[in-house]
Design a protein around this motif. Structure first.
Motif, PDB file in Angstrom:
ATOM      1  N   ARG A  26       0.835  -1.200   0.000  1.00 38.81           N
ATOM      2  CA  ARG A  26       0.000   0.000   0.000  1.00 38.81           C
ATOM      3  C   ARG A  26       0.868   1.248   0.000  1.00 38.81           C
ATOM      4  O   ARG A  26       1.953   1.267   0.561  1.00 38.81           O
ATOM      5  N   GLN A  27       0.307   2.305  -0.565  1.00 40.86           N
ATOM      6  CA  GLN A  27       0.975   3.600  -0.521  1.00 40.86           C
ATOM      7  C   GLN A  27       0.358   4.383   0.619  1.00 40.86           C
ATOM      8  O   GLN A  27      -0.843   4.617   0.635  1.00 40.86           O
ATOM      9  N   ARG A  28       1.151   4.799   1.571  1.00 42.59           N
ATOM     10  CA  ARG A  28       0.654   5.629   2.657  1.00 42.59           C
ATOM     11  C   ARG A  28       1.161   7.057   2.538  1.00 42.59           C
ATOM     12  O   ARG A  28       0.410   7.992   2.723  1.00 42.59           O
ATOM     13  N   PRO A  29       2.469   7.253   2.258  1.00 43.90           N
ATOM     14  CA  PRO A  29       2.961   8.626   2.134  1.00 43.90           C
ATOM     15  C   PRO A  29       2.424   9.310   0.876  1.00 43.90           C
ATOM     16  O   PRO A  29       2.017   8.653  -0.080  1.00 43.90           O
ATOM     17  N   ALA A  30       2.473  10.618   0.898  1.00 40.66           N
ATOM     18  CA  ALA A  30       2.105  11.401  -0.282  1.00 40.66           C
ATOM     19  C   ALA A  30       3.094  11.133  -1.409  1.00 40.66           C
ATOM     20  O   ALA A  30       4.197  10.629  -1.188  1.00 40.66           O
ATOM     21  N   CYS A  40       7.071   7.411  -4.836  1.00 38.27           N
ATOM     22  CA  CYS A  40       6.213   7.114  -3.697  1.00 38.27           C
ATOM     23  C   CYS A  40       6.906   6.131  -2.763  1.00 38.27           C
ATOM     24  O   CYS A  40       7.853   5.443  -3.139  1.00 38.27           O
ATOM     25  N   TRP A  90       6.380   5.011   6.072  1.00 34.48           N
ATOM     26  CA  TRP A  90       5.081   5.475   6.545  1.00 34.48           C
ATOM     27  C   TRP A  90       5.019   6.994   6.475  1.00 34.48           C
ATOM     28  O   TRP A  90       4.155   7.564   5.871  1.00 34.48           O
ATOM     29  N   SER A  92       3.890   9.296   8.327  1.00 31.88           N
ATOM     30  CA  SER A  92       2.679   9.969   8.818  1.00 31.88           C
ATOM     31  C   SER A  92       1.881  10.626   7.704  1.00 31.88           C
ATOM     32  O   SER A  92       1.222  11.639   7.904  1.00 31.88           O
ATOM     33  N   GLY A  93       1.942  10.066   6.513  1.00 30.18           N
ATOM     34  CA  GLY A  93       1.207  10.604   5.384  1.00 30.18           C
ATOM     35  C   GLY A  93       1.962  11.640   4.571  1.00 30.18           C
ATOM     36  O   GLY A  93       1.568  11.983   3.468  1.00 30.18           O
ATOM     37  N   TYR A  94       3.057  12.187   5.126  1.00 23.36           N
ATOM     38  CA  TYR A  94       3.878  13.127   4.369  1.00 23.36           C
ATOM     39  C   TYR A  94       4.643  12.367   3.300  1.00 23.36           C
ATOM     40  O   TYR A  94       4.894  11.175   3.427  1.00 23.36           O
ATOM     41  N   GLY A  95       5.038  13.041   2.243  1.00 22.20           N
ATOM     42  CA  GLY A  95       5.720  12.376   1.145  1.00 22.20           C
ATOM     43  C   GLY A  95       7.225  12.467   1.218  1.00 22.20           C
ATOM     44  O   GLY A  95       7.772  13.225   2.016  1.00 22.20           O
TER      45      GLY A  95
END
Length: 145
Positions: A26-30, A40, A90, A92-95
């Motif tokens: 899965r892709q979590r980071p931006a 990504c 991960w 925290s969603g930041y890329g």
């Protein structure tokens, strides 16, 4: 432009092959768009060797919608006493980020503290890679006690 098929594989330390599987990864980071490329960070829910997570830095040439041939798995170890293959991205969603030279920077997540070696397992580290993910240029891993 036609949709791109994401494909990636890496050779593990025992010579076996680890293949990207969109069912589990899965892709979590931006996303990061830099140097006409889309990058990504990925994490995996389940590795077929046991319940675990494995991180992958993946890129796509945005001009021709073709995946990089050099997508990088953050944990190349084939075995682990605890089947604890983490080292995911991960953030925290930041890329991921890019520096002025186009190098890619990202942070990896936790893993088994006994399997870290800074070469075949890049866990709990800030990683700097070349723009097309061919080479780990540097990394910083804080010491934990």
């Amino acid at each position: 432009m036609a949709p791109a098929v994401v494909a990636a594989s890496n050779t593990l330390t025992d010579g076996s092959t680890f293949n990207f599987n969109a069912t589990y990864q899965r892709q979590r980071p931006a996303l990061l768009f830099a140097n006409s490329s889309i990058l990504c960070g990925l994490w995996q829910l389940l590795r077929l060797r046991g319940k675990s997570v494995a991180g992958l830095a993946a890129g796509l040439d945005g001009r021709i919608a073709r995946p990089f041939p050099s997508n990088q798995l953050n944990d190349l170890q084939a075995t682990d006493a605890d089947t604890f293959f983490l080292s995911s991205i991960w953030m925290s969603g930041y890329g991921p980020a890019a520096d002025d030279s186009g190098n890619v920077l990202f942070v990896t997540g936790n893993s088994d503290p006994y399997s870290y070696d800074g070469v075949t397992n890049l866990q709990e580290s800030v990683v700097k890679m070349s723009p097309t993910l061919t080479t780990v240029l540097s990394l910083f891993t804080p010491i934990t006690r």
